[in-house]
Design an enzyme around this catalytic site. Structure first.
Site, short mmCIF file in Angstrom:
data_model
loop_
_atom_site.label_atom_id
_atom_site.label_comp_id
_atom_site.label_asym_id
_atom_site.label_seq_id
_atom_site.Cartn_x
_atom_site.Cartn_y
_atom_site.Cartn_z
N ASP A 160 0.84 -1.20 0.00
CA ASP A 160 0.00 0.00 0.00
C ASP A 160 0.88 1.25 0.00
O ASP A 160 2.03 1.20 0.41
CB ASP A 160 -0.87 0.05 1.27
CG ASP A 160 -1.76 -1.17 1.40
OD1 ASP A 160 -2.09 -1.78 0.36
OD2 ASP A 160 -2.13 -1.50 2.54
N1 URA Z 1 -1.13 -6.11 3.70
C1 URA Z 1 -1.65 -4.88 3.74
O1 URA Z 1 -2.70 -4.67 4.29
N2 URA Z 1 -0.98 -3.88 3.14
C2 URA Z 1 0.21 -4.05 2.53
O2 URA Z 1 0.79 -3.08 2.03
C3 URA Z 1 0.75 -5.34 2.50
C4 URA Z 1 0.06 -6.36 3.09
#
Ligand code: URA
Length: 241
Positions: free
Chosen positions: A106
């Site tokens: 993310d």
């Molecule tokens: N899980 C998440 O919620 N976000 C990420 O960036 C990676 C794994």
């Protein structure tokens, strides 16, 4: 389409331990040859076919490339970004549009991100079939509920999904700081797992993927390095858990 080219000193700096200024000195000393001829001019433009040798060491051209980045917050892993810069913007390499993140983090997630232009290797690391381990450090808004580790080990049915999650390993560092090891790559998996436990992730940082660990001291946020041949092979072969 015009061929991609790259300056010789830049190429040396990205394929060896030399900095750009040390690369210029190595060139000046006559240590570098291109297609069998000693070249001293750092501004010579290389194409991907050129064979570069430094002190009898043949340097790989720029494909396939395997990189390990310490992703900072605020960068996107998709190629259709409208609001944020892309992780590829942090790469000082030619033809970087062909280098893809291996899985997604993310925008606000930090830490270990692999990138490559080798589609088969990317598939081996991300395909659910190979179940590569991913290790995350998470800070939580609330203290963990009792039984959290057992629920995650058993698998959780996430909202809107039909299949429970694969077993995940939870290491509790303190009631609001945890390390979680997962083998899946579902969208927002870690945040959704803790949401299912009535909690919220306030900071998420990836520490490892497929047996490769992030060395924060050697690689500060925003920087990256090439993987060694051994690391490339090892990550593709890392066993299922
Ligand atoms: N899980 C998440 O919620 N976000 C990420 O960036 C990676 C794994």
């Amino acid at each position: 389409m015009a061929k991609q080219t790259q300056r010789l000193d830049k190429f040396l700096a990205s394929t060896t331990e030399l900095t750009r200024s040390l690369a210029k000195k190595a060139l000046h000393r006559g240590e570098v040859s291109v297609n069998g001829e000693v070249v001293k001019n750092p501004g010579v433009q290389l194409t991907a076919e050129d064979e570069v040798v430094w002190l009898e060491q043949s340097l790989k051209s720029w494909g396939p490339r395997y990189l390990l980045m310490n992703k900072p917050a605020g960068y996107e892993c998709t190629s259709r970004s409208s609001h944020h810069p892309l992780v590829q913007d942090l790469l000082d390499l030619p033809d970087k549009a062909s280098i893809h993140p291996v899985g997604r983090l993310d925008v606000e997630t930090t830490g270990l991100l692999l990138l490559t232009d080798d589609g088969q290797w990317l598939h081996k690391i991300t395909s659910p079939r190979y179940q590569k381990e991913k290790v995350y450090f998470a800070e939580l808004a609330e203290p963990l509920v009792e039984g959290a580790a057992a629920s995650l080990a058993e698998g959780v049915l996430l909202e809107g999904e039909e299949k429970p999650t694969e077993p995940a390993k939870l290491e509790i560092l303190d009631p609001q700081r945890v390390r979680l090891t997962v083998t899946e790559g579902r969208y927002h998996l870690v945040r959704r797992l803790f949401a299912a436990l009535g909690n919220r992730v306030v900071r998420l940082h990836r520490e490892a993927v497929a047996g490769l660990w992030l060395d924060e001291k050697a690689l500060p946020a925003g920087s990256w390095r090439h993987l060694s041949e051994e690391e490339v092979q090892g990550a593709a072969q890392a066993p299922r858990v």
